[in-house]
Design an enzyme around this catalytic site. Sequence first.
Site, short mmCIF file in Angstrom:
data_model
loop_
_atom_site.label_atom_id
_atom_site.label_comp_id
_atom_site.label_asym_id
_atom_site.label_seq_id
_atom_site.Cartn_x
_atom_site.Cartn_y
_atom_site.Cartn_z
N ASN A 183 -17.89 6.73 -25.42
CA ASN A 183 -17.58 8.06 -24.49
C ASN A 183 -17.82 7.31 -23.77
OD1 ASN A 183 -17.96 10.97 -25.64
ND2 ASN A 183 -20.06 9.06 -26.90
N ILE B 257 -34.73 9.60 -22.40
CA ILE B 257 -35.31 10.82 -21.47
C ILE B 257 -35.70 10.81 -20.50
CG2 ILE B 257 -36.81 12.93 -21.54
CD1 ILE B 257 -36.82 12.93 -24.55
N LEU B 258 -35.21 11.72 -19.59
CA LEU B 258 -35.44 11.42 -17.79
C LEU B 258 -36.23 12.43 -17.42
CD1 LEU B 258 -31.76 10.51 -16.75
CD2 LEU B 258 -33.98 8.87 -16.72
N ASN C 150 -24.13 15.79 -19.71
CA ASN C 150 -24.95 14.60 -20.78
C ASN C 150 -23.85 15.57 -22.05
OD1 ASN C 150 -26.35 13.38 -22.64
ND2 ASN C 150 -27.34 15.29 -23.59
N HIS D 75 -23.74 15.57 -25.81
CA HIS D 75 -24.36 15.52 -27.27
C HIS D 75 -23.14 16.40 -28.37
CE1 HIS D 75 -28.21 16.54 -29.21
NE2 HIS D 75 -27.73 17.61 -30.23
N ASP E 203 -31.23 18.38 -23.91
CA ASP E 203 -30.94 19.29 -23.90
C ASP E 203 -30.94 20.66 -23.59
OD1 ASP E 203 -29.78 16.79 -25.49
OD2 ASP E 203 -30.77 17.28 -27.28
N ALA F 149 -13.86 16.41 -30.00
CA ALA F 149 -14.77 17.28 -29.60
C ALA F 149 -15.02 15.59 -27.92
CB ALA F 149 -15.62 17.34 -30.28
N GLU F 150 -15.76 15.15 -28.53
CA GLU F 150 -16.90 14.56 -27.40
C GLU F 150 -16.01 13.73 -25.84
OE1 GLU F 150 -20.10 11.85 -28.21
OE2 GLU F 150 -20.33 12.84 -30.44
C1 GAR Z 1 -22.17 10.08 -29.09
O1 GAR Z 1 -21.78 10.89 -30.40
C2 GAR Z 1 -23.31 10.65 -28.09
O2 GAR Z 1 -22.47 12.18 -28.06
C3 GAR Z 1 -23.98 10.68 -28.08
O3 GAR Z 1 -24.79 9.33 -29.37
C4 GAR Z 1 -23.28 8.82 -29.50
C5 GAR Z 1 -23.58 7.41 -29.12
O4 GAR Z 1 -21.74 6.90 -28.65
N1 GAR Z 1 -25.39 11.33 -27.66
C6 GAR Z 1 -27.00 11.83 -28.35
O5 GAR Z 1 -26.81 11.57 -29.00
C7 GAR Z 1 -28.09 12.02 -26.96
N2 GAR Z 1 -28.76 13.05 -26.65
P1 GAR Z 1 -21.44 6.47 -27.68
O6 GAR Z 1 -21.86 5.03 -27.07
O7 GAR Z 1 -20.28 5.44 -28.90
O8 GAR Z 1 -20.66 6.77 -26.49
#
Ligand code: GAR
Length: 207
Positions: free
Chosen positions: A17, A94-95, A109, A111, A152, A181-182
Site C-alpha cells: 500500500n 493500535i493508537l 487507514n 482496512h 477501525d 480495492a486497496e
Molecule cells: C493490507 O491488506 C492492509 O489493508 C492490512 O494489512 C495489509 C498490509 O499489506 N491492514 C490491516 O489489516 C490494518 N487493520 P501491505 O504492507 O503490503 O500494505
Amino acid sequence: MDKKTRIAVFVSGGGTNLQAIIDAEKSGIIKSGKTELVISDNPEAYALERAKANGIKTAVVLKNNGQSEFEKKISEILAENKIEMIILAGFMCILSADFTSKWPERIINIHPSLIPSFCGKGCYGLHVHEKALAYGVKVTGATVHFVNEIPDGGRIISQKAVYIEDGDTPETLQRRVMEQAEWILLPAAAEKVAGEIAEKGESYGHL
Ligand code: GAR
C-alpha cells in the site's frame, strides 16, 4: 495548489500500500500531498526498503517501552518533520485516544474488509480474510476511514466490494482485495484528504 500536504506513512510489513501511494504520487493521482516520512514499528519491514529506494526518509520506533513512550517518540519525529497528515498503510499497532485526538480527521487507514464486517481489535492482515472465508460471505472488500480512538471505528471515507471466488484461500483473497480495492482506494482517499488539508491551510497541535 502550491503547497503540498506533508504526509507520514506508518507501516509494519511488506508495504504494497505504501508502494501504491508512492506510485500515485509519481503518476499524479496524488498531487495535493507528498510522502516525506515512513515510520515503522518493525525494523524488518520490507516497506522500509521501498521507502529508501524512493528517497523517502525512514524511522523505526520500537514499542518495547510501552504505548505512551512509543507515541511520544512518534510525535517528536512527526513534529521534527512538520508532518500534517498520517496514512496507516498496513500499520499493525493500535493508537491511543491521546494520540488520535491530536490528529482529528488527519489520520486515514486502509482496512481489508467492508467495515463493519471483520474489523476491530485482533482483525488485521491475513486474519481478516481467514475470517471472511470462515464465515462464508460472498462479497468482501476494503475500506478507507479516518482513525479515531476506536479500532477501525472512525468515519468511512470510501469502500470497494470484491467478490469471493470458489477455491479462494486467505492468500488469494488478500491479493485480489489488494489489487481490486486497496491499491486504488487508498491513493484516491489520500489525495482527497491531502487536498482538503492543503485548502484549509491551517495546522493542529504541535505545528
Ligand atoms: C493490507 O491488506 C492492509 O489493508 C492490512 O494489512 C495489509 C498490509 O499489506 N491492514 C490491516 O489489516 C490494518 N487493520 P501491505 O504492507 O503490503 O500494505
